[in-house]
Design a protein around this motif. Structure first.
Motif, PDB file in Angstrom:
ATOM      1  N   VAL A 171      38.359  45.196  50.088  1.00 36.03           N
ATOM      2  CA  VAL A 171      39.368  44.175  49.803  1.00 36.03           C
ATOM      3  C   VAL A 171      39.410  43.852  48.312  1.00 36.03           C
ATOM      4  O   VAL A 171      40.498  43.764  47.715  1.00 36.03           O
ATOM      5  N   ILE A 172      38.249  43.687  47.689  1.00 38.01           N
ATOM      6  CA  ILE A 172      38.209  43.362  46.261  1.00 38.01           C
ATOM      7  C   ILE A 172      38.817  44.490  45.431  1.00 38.01           C
ATOM      8  O   ILE A 172      39.568  44.255  44.479  1.00 38.01           O
ATOM      9  N   LYS A 173      38.524  45.718  45.814  1.00 41.16           N
ATOM     10  CA  LYS A 173      39.078  46.872  45.099  1.00 41.16           C
ATOM     11  C   LYS A 173      40.600  46.855  45.165  1.00 41.16           C
ATOM     12  O   LYS A 173      41.292  47.064  44.165  1.00 41.16           O
ATOM     13  N   PHE A 174      41.122  46.586  46.364  1.00 40.88           N
ATOM     14  CA  PHE A 174      42.572  46.505  46.537  1.00 40.88           C
ATOM     15  C   PHE A 174      43.149  45.336  45.738  1.00 40.88           C
ATOM     16  O   PHE A 174      44.146  45.487  45.009  1.00 40.88           O
ATOM     17  N   ASN A 175      42.561  44.163  45.881  1.00 43.72           N
ATOM     18  CA  ASN A 175      43.122  42.971  45.245  1.00 43.72           C
ATOM     19  C   ASN A 175      43.172  43.095  43.730  1.00 43.72           C
ATOM     20  O   ASN A 175      44.122  42.635  43.082  1.00 43.72           O
ATOM     21  N   ASN A 179      46.657  42.829  41.790  1.00 43.09           N
ATOM     22  CA  ASN A 179      46.847  41.792  40.763  1.00 43.09           C
ATOM     23  C   ASN A 179      47.230  42.400  39.424  1.00 43.09           C
ATOM     24  O   ASN A 179      48.085  41.865  38.701  1.00 43.09           O
ATOM     25  N   ARG A 180      46.606  43.517  39.086  1.00 44.97           N
ATOM     26  CA  ARG A 180      46.920  44.189  37.821  1.00 44.97           C
ATOM     27  C   ARG A 180      48.361  44.678  37.796  1.00 44.97           C
ATOM     28  O   ARG A 180      49.067  44.538  36.784  1.00 44.97           O
ATOM     29  N   LEU A 181      48.824  45.212  38.922  1.00 44.78           N
ATOM     30  CA  LEU A 181      50.206  45.694  39.006  1.00 44.78           C
ATOM     31  C   LEU A 181      51.197  44.534  38.941  1.00 44.78           C
ATOM     32  O   LEU A 181      52.254  44.642  38.301  1.00 44.78           O
ATOM     33  N   CYS A 182      50.867  43.422  39.593  1.00 43.88           N
ATOM     34  CA  CYS A 182      51.748  42.249  39.540  1.00 43.88           C
ATOM     35  C   CYS A 182      51.842  41.702  38.115  1.00 43.88           C
ATOM     36  O   CYS A 182      52.922  41.306  37.662  1.00 43.88           O
ATOM     37  N   ALA A 231      42.486  39.581  55.430  1.00 41.64           N
ATOM     38  CA  ALA A 231      41.375  39.838  54.513  1.00 41.64           C
ATOM     39  C   ALA A 231      41.831  39.814  53.063  1.00 41.64           C
ATOM     40  O   ALA A 231      41.127  39.295  52.186  1.00 41.64           O
ATOM     41  N   CYS A 232      43.029  40.367  52.793  1.00 40.98           N
ATOM     42  CA  CYS A 232      43.512  40.462  51.412  1.00 40.98           C
ATOM     43  C   CYS A 232      44.108  39.154  50.901  1.00 40.98           C
ATOM     44  O   CYS A 232      44.150  38.924  49.686  1.00 40.98           O
TER      45      CYS A 232
END
Length: 286
Positions: A171-175, A179-182, A231-232
């Motif tokens: 989840v942290i890897k995805f988030n 966030n970086r893309l946003c 989770a995300c």
């Protein structure tokens, strides 16, 4: 009402049955199917109509068109094994085609070797290459042909990065990537942000983690989507009607399960949506 897979099988049958073939309908029904759905369709078609789908296609079409339709319902490694045969068969070898297909097939080469043996009375792919090529070029292709394939959840769906061992890490890897893309999108709102392949693979860690626990792995079922979104940090409002609506929105493929391509498409939609890229960042620690 028929369930989706039965409806699909009847639709394909209707395109083939009778005088002539509904080419447009047949292509439309088959062209977007993920590999798991192809397999399920072939099984359902034979169950309903007591005839393999491949035989139905062969009996109603011919030539390159027949070959293209068969490729749409066969497992990808079978298609690649046949393509490798075509690149080496006859006088001379089509080197460009051989190289391209070997590179495409490398991550599932164990399955390709199996299908190749089945099509050639036990002959090995490496033996064909040895007889058709020479020098360093031959040695490189033989190494690819004998490549060991390490399996992990999500590989068959197109992922090249294995899922982390625990939920929090996934989840942290995805988030962090989301966030970086946003943030990148907020800095340039005029242009559509295209998610790079590297970022797709990084975000895929969370998809692979929850898909592994899904009833339709390597795809996501409804419960898997509920668990992933909770989770995300962007869950539906409830696990009833709003989850149903969210699931339908994510199901771009219309397969009644969330495929890897569905997930990537939804993430691309979200990072370009002001409601997401202007929202508070997703949590990056627990």
């Amino acid at each position: 009402l028929r369930e989706p897979l039965t409806q699909l099988a009847h639709g394909v049958h209707d395109c083939i049955a009778g005088w002539g073939t509904d080419d447009t309908g047949l292509i439309t029904l088959l062209v977007h199917l993920p590999e798991r759905k192809r397999r399920d369709l072939c099984a359902k078609y034979e169950e309903l109509f007591e005839r393999p789908l491949e035989d139905a296609i062969k009996g109603d079409t011919s030539g390159s068109y027949e070959g293209a339709l068969l490729a749409l319902v066969r497992p990808a490694p079978k298609v690649w094994a046949d393509a490798l045969t075509g690149a080496m068969k006859g006088l001379g070898t089509s080197d460009e085609l051989l190289i391209n297909w070997m590179c495409i097939a490398k991550d599932r080469m164990d399955e390709v070797r199996e299908h190749f043996r089945e099509s050639h009375d036990g002959q090995e792919l490496a033996a064909w290459i040895d007889g058709d090529c020479s020098g360093d070029y031959k040695d490189t292709l033989i190494r690819l042909a004998n490549r060991r394939c390490y399996k992990f959840t999500g590989a068959e769906a197109g992922l090249t990065i294995q899922a982390p061992p625990n939920r929090d890490e996934a989840v942290i890897k995805f988030n962090k990537v989301f966030n970086r893309l946003c943030k990148q999108k907020r800095g340039n709102q005029a242009d559509n942000l295209v998610i790079s392949e590297d970022n797709q693979q990084e975000m895929g860690s969370v998809f692979a983690y929850f898909a592994d626990r899904s009833s339709c792995a390597p795809d996501l079922d409804k419960q898997g989507l509920w668990d992933l979104t909770n989770a995300c940090g962007f869950p539906p409002a409830d696990d009833g009607p709003d989850l149903d609506l969210t699931f339908d929105e994510w199901d771009y493929s219309g397969t009644n399960q969330i495929t890897w391509n569905d997930f990537v498409r939804e993430m691309a939609t979200r990072v370009n949506d002001p409601g997401h890229f202007n929202a508070a960042p997703l949590p990056e620690s627990f």
